[in-house]
Design a protein around this motif. Structure first.
Motif, PDB file in Angstrom:
ATOM      1  N   CYS A  54      86.587  33.160 -11.379  1.00 30.31           N
ATOM      2  CA  CYS A  54      86.536  33.974 -10.331  1.00 30.31           C
ATOM      3  C   CYS A  54      86.174  35.485 -10.651  1.00 30.31           C
ATOM      4  CB  CYS A  54      88.079  33.683  -9.640  1.00 30.31           C
ATOM      5  SG  CYS A  54      87.853  34.902  -8.113  1.00 30.31           S
ATOM      6  N   CYS A  55      86.811  35.959 -11.791  1.00 29.73           N
ATOM      7  CA  CYS A  55      86.630  37.109 -12.211  1.00 29.73           C
ATOM      8  C   CYS A  55      85.308  37.576 -12.448  1.00 29.73           C
ATOM      9  CB  CYS A  55      87.397  37.399 -13.453  1.00 29.73           C
ATOM     10  SG  CYS A  55      87.162  36.426 -14.846  1.00 29.73           S
ATOM     11  N   GLY A  56      84.442  36.456 -12.792  1.00 20.72           N
ATOM     12  CA  GLY A  56      82.971  36.738 -13.129  1.00 20.72           C
ATOM     13  C   GLY A  56      82.114  37.252 -11.904  1.00 20.72           C
ATOM     14  N   GLN A  57      82.562  36.956 -10.708  1.00 18.94           N
ATOM     15  CA  GLN A  57      81.754  37.350  -9.609  1.00 18.94           C
ATOM     16  C   GLN A  57      81.803  38.954  -9.713  1.00 18.94           C
ATOM     17  OE1 GLN A  57      82.474  35.829  -5.601  1.00 18.94           O
ATOM     18  NE2 GLN A  57      83.860  34.169  -6.500  1.00 18.94           N
ATOM     19  N   THR A  58      82.805  39.598  -9.901  1.00 21.48           N
ATOM     20  CA  THR A  58      82.758  40.901 -10.090  1.00 21.48           C
ATOM     21  C   THR A  58      82.289  41.533 -11.375  1.00 21.48           C
ATOM     22  OG1 THR A  58      84.772  41.085  -8.581  1.00 21.48           O
ATOM     23  CG2 THR A  58      84.283  42.910 -10.214  1.00 21.48           C
ATOM     24  N   TYR A  59      82.359  40.736 -12.538  1.00 14.55           N
ATOM     25  CA  TYR A  59      81.414  41.153 -13.590  1.00 14.55           C
ATOM     26  C   TYR A  59      79.903  41.087 -13.395  1.00 14.55           C
ATOM     27  CZ  TYR A  59      85.893  40.075 -16.332  1.00 14.55           C
ATOM     28  OH  TYR A  59      87.290  40.095 -16.689  1.00 14.55           O
ATOM     29  N   LEU A  60      79.779  40.164 -12.707  1.00 13.41           N
ATOM     30  CA  LEU A  60      78.197  39.866 -12.363  1.00 13.41           C
ATOM     31  C   LEU A  60      77.569  41.070 -11.548  1.00 13.41           C
ATOM     32  CD1 LEU A  60      77.865  36.100 -12.030  1.00 13.41           C
ATOM     33  CD2 LEU A  60      76.891  37.705 -14.043  1.00 13.41           C
ATOM     34  N   ASP A  61      78.525  41.366 -10.491  1.00 13.69           N
ATOM     35  CA  ASP A  61      78.032  42.595  -9.476  1.00 13.69           C
ATOM     36  C   ASP A  61      78.002  43.666 -10.391  1.00 13.69           C
ATOM     37  OD1 ASP A  61      78.036  40.886  -7.312  1.00 13.69           O
ATOM     38  OD2 ASP A  61      80.053  41.446  -6.588  1.00 13.69           O
ATOM     39  N   LEU A  62      78.827  43.982 -11.391  1.00 15.86           N
ATOM     40  CA  LEU A  62      78.922  45.377 -12.190  1.00 15.86           C
ATOM     41  C   LEU A  62      77.729  45.329 -13.180  1.00 15.86           C
ATOM     42  CD1 LEU A  62      82.712  45.704 -12.478  1.00 15.86           C
ATOM     43  CD2 LEU A  62      81.362  47.106 -11.068  1.00 15.86           C
ATOM     44  N   TYR A  63      77.500  44.153 -13.689  1.00 18.82           N
ATOM     45  CA  TYR A  63      76.251  44.155 -14.532  1.00 18.82           C
ATOM     46  C   TYR A  63      74.876  44.387 -14.008  1.00 18.82           C
ATOM     47  CZ  TYR A  63      72.647  41.804 -17.283  1.00 18.82           C
ATOM     48  OH  TYR A  63      71.745  41.470 -18.231  1.00 18.82           O
ATOM     49  N   LEU A  64      74.723  44.049 -12.627  1.00 20.71           N
ATOM     50  CA  LEU A  64      73.639  44.374 -11.859  1.00 20.71           C
ATOM     51  C   LEU A  64      73.367  45.798 -11.468  1.00 20.71           C
ATOM     52  CD1 LEU A  64      73.678  41.398  -9.447  1.00 20.71           C
ATOM     53  CD2 LEU A  64      72.244  41.807 -11.297  1.00 20.71           C
ATOM     54  N   ILE A  65      74.702  46.569 -11.383  1.00 20.89           N
ATOM     55  CA  ILE A  65      74.698  48.031 -11.232  1.00 20.89           C
ATOM     56  C   ILE A  65      74.387  48.651 -12.602  1.00 20.89           C
ATOM     57  CG2 ILE A  65      76.119  49.844 -10.657  1.00 20.89           C
ATOM     58  CD1 ILE A  65      77.767  48.119  -8.741  1.00 20.89           C
ATOM     59  N   ASP A  66      75.020  47.915 -13.604  1.00 18.54           N
ATOM     60  CA  ASP A  66      74.836  48.798 -14.974  1.00 18.54           C
ATOM     61  C   ASP A  66      74.636  47.522 -16.003  1.00 18.54           C
ATOM     62  OD1 ASP A  66      74.454  50.315 -17.388  1.00 18.54           O
ATOM     63  OD2 ASP A  66      76.471  51.182 -16.888  1.00 18.54           O
ATOM     64  N   PRO A  67      73.585  46.915 -16.276  1.00 17.69           N
ATOM     65  CA  PRO A  67      73.339  45.872 -17.314  1.00 17.69           C
ATOM     66  C   PRO A  67      73.652  46.090 -18.622  1.00 17.69           C
ATOM     67  CG  PRO A  67      71.119  46.742 -16.623  1.00 17.69           C
ATOM     68  CD  PRO A  67      72.005  47.668 -15.962  1.00 17.69           C
ATOM     69  N   PRO A  82      79.878  31.175  -6.246  1.00 19.28           N
ATOM     70  CA  PRO A  82      78.888  32.358  -6.207  1.00 19.28           C
ATOM     71  C   PRO A  82      78.379  32.737  -7.574  1.00 19.28           C
ATOM     72  CG  PRO A  82      80.792  32.709  -4.717  1.00 19.28           C
ATOM     73  CD  PRO A  82      80.919  31.210  -5.432  1.00 19.28           C
ATOM     74  N   VAL A  83      79.236  32.341  -8.509  1.00 17.62           N
ATOM     75  CA  VAL A  83      78.760  32.622 -10.046  1.00 17.62           C
ATOM     76  C   VAL A  83      77.478  31.834 -10.452  1.00 17.62           C
ATOM     77  CG1 VAL A  83      79.587  32.618 -12.424  1.00 17.62           C
ATOM     78  CG2 VAL A  83      81.034  33.183 -10.408  1.00 17.62           C
ATOM     79  N   PHE A  84      77.522  30.480 -10.119  1.00 19.14           N
ATOM     80  CA  PHE A  84      76.389  29.610 -10.380  1.00 19.14           C
ATOM     81  C   PHE A  84      75.271  30.115  -9.689  1.00 19.14           C
ATOM     82  CE2 PHE A  84      79.718  26.854 -11.696  1.00 19.14           C
ATOM     83  CZ  PHE A  84      79.061  25.911 -12.650  1.00 19.14           C
ATOM     84  N   ALA A  85      75.524  30.282  -8.451  1.00 20.50           N
ATOM     85  CA  ALA A  85      74.218  31.010  -7.548  1.00 20.50           C
ATOM     86  C   ALA A  85      73.644  32.185  -8.134  1.00 20.50           C
ATOM     87  CB  ALA A  85      74.704  31.316  -5.962  1.00 20.50           C
ATOM     88  N   ARG A  86      74.615  33.266  -8.440  1.00 21.86           N
ATOM     89  CA  ARG A  86      74.193  34.440  -9.037  1.00 21.86           C
ATOM     90  C   ARG A  86      73.259  34.347 -10.499  1.00 21.86           C
ATOM     91  NH1 ARG A  86      73.497  38.796  -6.301  1.00 21.86           N
ATOM     92  NH2 ARG A  86      75.712  38.969  -5.488  1.00 21.86           N
ATOM     93  N   LEU A  87      73.698  33.541 -11.259  1.00 24.32           N
ATOM     94  CA  LEU A  87      72.872  33.075 -12.458  1.00 24.32           C
ATOM     95  C   LEU A  87      71.536  32.457 -12.200  1.00 24.32           C
ATOM     96  CD1 LEU A  87      75.889  32.450 -14.713  1.00 24.32           C
ATOM     97  CD2 LEU A  87      74.698  34.332 -14.899  1.00 24.32           C
ATOM     98  N   GLY A  88      71.526  31.749 -11.227  1.00 29.58           N
ATOM     99  CA  GLY A  88      70.423  30.982 -11.034  1.00 29.58           C
ATOM    100  C   GLY A  88      69.258  32.270 -10.571  1.00 29.58           C
ATOM    101  N   VAL A  89      69.931  33.072  -9.761  1.00 34.96           N
ATOM    102  CA  VAL A  89      69.059  34.150  -9.235  1.00 34.96           C
ATOM    103  C   VAL A  89      68.410  35.090 -10.574  1.00 34.96           C
ATOM    104  CG1 VAL A  89      68.709  36.173  -7.871  1.00 34.96           C
ATOM    105  CG2 VAL A  89      69.590  34.363  -6.933  1.00 34.96           C
ATOM    106  N   MET A  90      69.539  35.371 -11.078  1.00 32.87           N
ATOM    107  CA  MET A  90      69.247  36.362 -12.340  1.00 32.87           C
ATOM    108  C   MET A  90      68.408  35.873 -13.401  1.00 32.87           C
ATOM    109  SD  MET A  90      73.187  38.053 -12.590  1.00 32.87           S
ATOM    110  CE  MET A  90      72.708  38.725 -14.309  1.00 32.87           C
TER     111      MET A  90
END
Length: 376
Positions: free
Chosen positions: A113-126, A161-169
């Motif tokens: 679950c924590c990965g959702q926020t990790y990915l959000d923060l990565y998109l702001i600052d990769p 949401p983590v799977f979906a986000r990685l699919g997009v990225m």
């Protein structure tokens, strides 16, 4: 005697009319409530690395309950870009070295679950360290044949949401396909015939509540927050995935079925009971399920999937109920059911009762409030 009875009914009728006539709270008022609730938490948990100490055990602060809070914080940040929110989230990720509770080999959705926020923060600052461990964990699942991990519906919100986000990225359909396989196993196979009942548009929390299990009144037991987790999962996946992504139509179809099932179950005061079909099973005010349903409905209106005229009164009643009945002057949130899996857990609820974990309830409230703030 008759006069007294008539007066009681008249007062009740006036109350009902007042509730039905409520519009959305003013945005300034809603943001004030969200900010107060969040400030209460940030002040209390100034040290983002502090472990969560409970009588049964001590847990690190990157468990699912805290992960859900940070989902809500990022939603609040999306509508109120205070740098302190971003900094608070980054400090949390850094405190855990952007890791998962049980390492990169974990398949447990709660750990992810924590990965959702990790990915959000990565998109702001990769920065690569922000995505390293969560990607490794999900990749190990994508590269395996196992698909029965999500044996409780909460898992859908924690991991999908983590799977979906990685699919997009990564523009990689393998993430979508694995997510779909696991989701459909939960929906149609797990337990007896899956955890979803298409006849009623609702989900059982896990196989323990499949028929023949019944509530005290002999009804199917649908736990409010459990169904709320599914609503949140579907909403997030639909928001993240491209319009042409594989299996998107399945998520939208199920989301709309749930959105049809939930309005008739709303209480007159704006909340939903913890036992959706049985008001005699610990009936009363409860924030988390109500917040997640509100989040899902507001999102549907904002994205043109739900009729605004039909759903705005429902959203308004729920939002006003949470804002007026749950948010205390110091920011403490009342009527939050603690962790568990069914209506009886954490009972009885009250406006001043401290739940066993106070973070995830706030996360649900922030998700709902931020989405309502986006409504025109």
């Amino acid at each position: 005697m008759k006069k007294n009875i008539t007066m009681v009914w008249l007062i009740a009728l006036i109350s009902i009319v007042q509730i039905q006539a409520q519009g959305l709270p003013k945005k300034k008022e809603l943001l004030k409530g969200l900010t107060a609730a969040n400030d209460y938490f940030m002040t209390k948990w100034a040290d983002v690395s502090a472990p969560i100490v409970r009588p049964d055990k001590t847990r690190p602060s990157n468990i699912w309950t805290r992960g859900v809070y940070y989902e809500g914080l990022m939603a609040l940040y999306s509508v109120d870009k205070q740098k302190r929110y971003y900094d608070y989230a980054v400090a949390w990720g850094e405190a855990h070295k952007w890791g998962l509770r049980n390492g990169i080999k974990t398949r447990n959705a709660d750990d992810q679950c924590c990965g959702q926020t990790y990915l959000d923060l990565y998109l702001i600052d990769p920065k690569p360290e922000r995505i390293r461990d969560i990607k490794a964990s999900i990749d190990s699942m994508v590269n395996s044949t196992k698909k029965d991990d999500w044996s409780w519906v909460d898992a859908l919100q924690m991991a999908m949401p983590v799977f979906a986000r990685l699919g997009v990225m990564y523009k990689d359909d393998r993430y979508y396909e694995k997510m779909y396989q696991m989701y459909m196993h939960t929906k149609t196979i797990h337990g007896d015939k899956g955890l979803y009942n298409p006849a009623e548009g609702l989900w059982w929390r896990d196989k323990d509540f499949d028929p023949p299990y019944k509530t005290p009144a002999g009804k199917n037991c649908y736990w409010s927050r459990g169904d709320g987790w599914v609503v949140a999962a579907l909403v997030k996946v639909l928001e993240i995935m491209p319009k042409n992504a594989p299996h998107r139509e399945e998520y939208e179809k199920t989301y709309l079925e749930m959105m049809k099932a939930l309005p008739p179950l709303q209480r007159q005061d704006g909340f939903w009971n913890v036992s959706l079909m049985d008001e005699t099973e610990f009936g009363g005010k409860e924030l988390t399920g109500t917040a997640l349903f509100t989040y899902g409905m507001a999102w549907g209106v904002n994205h043109g999937l739900l009729n605004k005229k039909q759903y705005l009164p429902i959203i308004s009643k729920a939002t006003n109920a949470m804002l007026n009945d749950c948010v205390q002057p110091n920011g403490f949130l009342g009527y939050v059911q603690g962790t568990g899996k069914e209506p009886k857990d954490g009972q009885p609820l009250s406006v001043d009762k401290q739940p066993d974990f106070e973070d995830f309830g706030l996360g649900c409230f922030l998700l709902a409030g931020a989405e309502v703030l986006k409504m025109k």
